[in-house]
Design an enzyme around this catalytic site. Structure first.
Site: not given
Ligand code: NAX
Length: 328
Positions: A159, A187
């Site tokens: 952000d 966020h």
């Molecule tokens: P993806 O869905 O591509 O990847 C998430 C991965 O996490 C998957 O491979 C899944 O198998 C794994 N996962 C799920 N549960 C798990 C667990 N208990 N232990 C270990 N791995 C686990 O998502 P991606 O685009 O990589 O985003 C990841 C997270 O970042 C999401 O929650 C998203 O909302 C968040 N974000 C946060 C941002 C921020 O500024 N704080 C910005 C970017 C993003 O949106």
């Protein structure tokens, strides 16, 4: 050779993970002379994909990469970890209520917090990226009573960088000449990007912010809703920019922020700026010696106060919801 730093990344097979791991392995997060050992945590169904990523990491032959291990058990994944990047989270599915989302994430971040408490290195530093990041950080911290709450942070750097880019585009000032920007609060779309204490080239940020139509009609909503705009354009959520922000957050935490500037991070409140104690809220922060310090004493006018309060109220209601669910 220096002892490698153990870095655990959860959600390693996801899209942010893919954009993040290679840069960490290349030394961009902790410095070109610091070897890292990666510990990847995934759910069992995604372990194979993580193995593929690990093969590619091998194929880069990075001089700073001391090894890669893959786990589907948080207890093992956080053993001896110095830096934990909690990226994997449960996304909101169709028809999912907020309470369901918080509960599902409590089921992830509670056990991960406990595993960090029990097994991580004593200097562990945690960055939560997975959403809702601030409240997930709160949940993880609540399950780690032996780790100081200051060690659990939430990512606001994306952000912050989005705000920098918007101000740069508006004024034609290079990003490197903009300082003193702050993101306050959560966020989420309630976050408040604050220009009033910034310096934009040679101009006070308040002068740029004086165009209230641009400030309230364009700047604030563009920054706050940038995530949705990326999804609309790309058909997928921010990945490379999120990975970049995570790297910058940890790099500044470990190595210190730029002289004469501050950044934004979600850190635990001790009541600064009227933010209720214990909430993980975004503040202006500097880092030195491996600790974040909240920049105190900034004057907050009525315009900013209203917006900070609204975002902080959302954080307080998320905390109430997870308290109601017995997650903190
Ligand atoms: P993806 O869905 O591509 O990847 C998430 C991965 O996490 C998957 O491979 C899944 O198998 C794994 N996962 C799920 N549960 C798990 C667990 N208990 N232990 C270990 N791995 C686990 O998502 P991606 O685009 O990589 O985003 C990841 C997270 O970042 C999401 O929650 C998203 O909302 C968040 N974000 C946060 C941002 C921020 O500024 N704080 C910005 C970017 C993003 O949106």
């Amino acid at each position: 050779m220096t002892e490698p730093v153990n870095v655990t990344v959860t959600g390693a097979a996801g899209q942010i993970g893919y954009a993040l791991l290679f840069r960490i392995a290349a030394g961009e997060m902790l410095g070109p002379d610091v070897p890292v050992r990666l510990r990847l945590l995934e759910i069992p169904a995604a372990v194979k994909a993580a193995e593929g990523t690990a093969m590619e990491l091998d194929d880069c032959a990075f001089g700073t990469l001391a090894g890669v291990d893959i786990f589907d058990d948080p207890v093992k994944a956080f053993e001896g970890t110095n830096v934990a990047l909690l990226v994997g989270a449960r996304p909101r599915g169709p028809g999912m209520e907020r309470a369901d989302l918080l509960e599902a994430n409590g089921g992830i971040f509670g056990p991960q917090g406990r595993a960090i408490n029990d097994g991580a290195a004593s200097d562990v530093r945690v960055l939560v990226v997975g959403n809702p990041a601030n409240t997930n950080a709160l949940i993880a911290s609540a399950h780690a009573p032996d780790v100081p709450p200051e060690r659990f942070t939430a990512m606001m750097r994306l952000d912050h960088n989005r705000a920098l880019a918007q101000v740069s585009a508006r004024t034609g000032t290079p990003v490197s000449r903009i300082s003193g920007l702050t993101i306050w609060g959560n966020h989420s779309s309630t976050q408040y990007p604050d220009l009033f204490h910034a310096t934009v080239g040679d101009v006070p940020g308040a002068e740029v912010a004086a165009d209230t139509e641009w400030l309230t009609g364009t700047f604030i909503p563009t920054v706050a809703k940038r995530g949705a705009a990326i999804i609309e354009a790309r058909g997928a959520s921010s990945a490379a920019s999120a990975a970049n922000a995570a790297i910058e957050h940890v790099r500044d935490w470990a190595l210190g922020t730029r002289e004469g500037d501050w950044t934004s991070a979600g850190v635990v409140s001790r009541g600064e700026y009227g933010v209720p104690e214990g909430l993980v809220s975004s503040f202006p922060v500097t880092s030195a010696g491996g600790d974040w310090q909240i920049v105190e004493g900034l004057e907050i006018d009525e315009f900013s106060r209203e917006r900070i309060d609204a975002s902080v109220a959302e954080l307080a209601s998320e905390r109430e919801a997870v308290q109601g669910l017995g997650l903190v």
